[in-house]
Scaffold this motif. Structure first.
Motif, mmCIF file in Angstrom:
data_model
loop_
_atom_site.group_PDB
_atom_site.id
_atom_site.type_symbol
_atom_site.label_atom_id
_atom_site.label_comp_id
_atom_site.label_asym_id
_atom_site.label_seq_id
_atom_site.Cartn_x
_atom_site.Cartn_y
_atom_site.Cartn_z
ATOM 1 N N GLY A 167 42.711 73.539 79.632
ATOM 2 C CA GLY A 167 42.022 72.681 80.585
ATOM 3 C C GLY A 167 42.887 71.474 80.873
ATOM 4 O O GLY A 167 43.928 71.263 80.250
ATOM 5 N N HIS A 168 42.456 70.696 81.799
ATOM 6 C CA HIS A 168 43.208 69.500 82.165
ATOM 7 C C HIS A 168 43.021 68.434 81.088
ATOM 8 O O HIS A 168 41.913 68.227 80.591
ATOM 9 C CB HIS A 168 42.728 68.980 83.522
ATOM 10 C CG HIS A 168 43.703 68.036 84.150
ATOM 11 N ND1 HIS A 168 43.838 66.728 83.735
ATOM 12 C CD2 HIS A 168 44.594 68.219 85.144
ATOM 13 C CE1 HIS A 168 44.771 66.144 84.453
ATOM 14 N NE2 HIS A 168 45.243 67.023 85.321
ATOM 15 N N CYS A 169 44.085 67.751 80.755
ATOM 16 C CA CYS A 169 44.038 66.708 79.723
ATOM 17 C C CYS A 169 43.102 65.563 80.112
ATOM 18 O O CYS A 169 42.649 64.813 79.252
ATOM 19 C CB CYS A 169 45.431 66.189 79.422
ATOM 20 S SG CYS A 169 46.331 65.614 80.866
ATOM 21 N N LEU A 170 42.772 65.442 81.395
ATOM 22 C CA LEU A 170 41.854 64.402 81.845
ATOM 23 C C LEU A 170 40.529 64.479 81.088
ATOM 24 O O LEU A 170 39.942 63.461 80.742
ATOM 25 C CB LEU A 170 41.611 64.523 83.350
ATOM 26 C CG LEU A 170 40.578 63.586 83.967
ATOM 27 C CD1 LEU A 170 41.036 62.136 83.827
ATOM 28 C CD2 LEU A 170 40.357 63.938 85.419
ATOM 29 N N PHE A 171 40.069 65.686 80.796
ATOM 30 C CA PHE A 171 38.789 65.818 80.101
ATOM 31 C C PHE A 171 38.884 65.400 78.634
ATOM 32 O O PHE A 171 37.903 64.957 78.056
ATOM 33 C CB PHE A 171 38.225 67.223 80.277
ATOM 34 C CG PHE A 171 37.747 67.439 81.683
ATOM 35 C CD1 PHE A 171 36.559 66.874 82.122
ATOM 36 C CD2 PHE A 171 38.510 68.141 82.586
ATOM 37 C CE1 PHE A 171 36.131 67.009 83.422
ATOM 38 C CE2 PHE A 171 38.090 68.299 83.896
ATOM 39 C CZ PHE A 171 36.903 67.730 84.315
ATOM 40 N N ASP A 172 40.061 65.518 78.041
ATOM 41 C CA ASP A 172 40.255 64.970 76.691
ATOM 42 C C ASP A 172 40.127 63.451 76.734
ATOM 43 O O ASP A 172 39.468 62.845 75.892
ATOM 44 C CB ASP A 172 41.630 65.352 76.133
ATOM 45 C CG ASP A 172 41.764 66.839 75.895
ATOM 46 O OD1 ASP A 172 40.737 67.488 75.613
ATOM 47 O OD2 ASP A 172 42.886 67.351 75.989
#
Length: 90
Positions: A12-17
């Motif tokens: 997934g995109h690191c933005l969600f981390d």
């Protein structure tokens, strides 16, 4: 002995981390800006992407906690999470 928790592992995109860190850490706008400066040096994000992702993470946590409270109504930790996320969404 080491434990690796793969509960949220996946592509997934690191933005969600980063959004998860901000949502569960109750970071304010200034803290989020600092998080972006440090974490997104090599990644271009559209304006408003982090606040939108934080809202999504909070919504997911809120609805998950509501669902779990139906099964475990006496769980004070879930009730606290539900209220924290509800308040943050307002």
């Amino acid at each position: 002995l080491r434990l690796i928790d793969f509960e949220y592992a996946g592509r997934g995109h690191c933005l969600f981390d980063w959004a998860t860190i901000a949502a569960f850490g109750d970071l304010d706008e200034s803290d989020c800006e600092q998080l972006l400066q440090v974490m997104s040096r090599d990644i271009a994000l559209r304006a408003g992407a982090l606040p939108a992702a934080i809202r999504l993470v909070r919504l997911l946590a809120y609805f998950w906690s509501r669902k779990e409270l139906a099964r475990r109504p006496a769980d004070a930790g879930l009730a606290d999470l539900k209220e924290r996320m509800r308040a943050a969404l307002e």
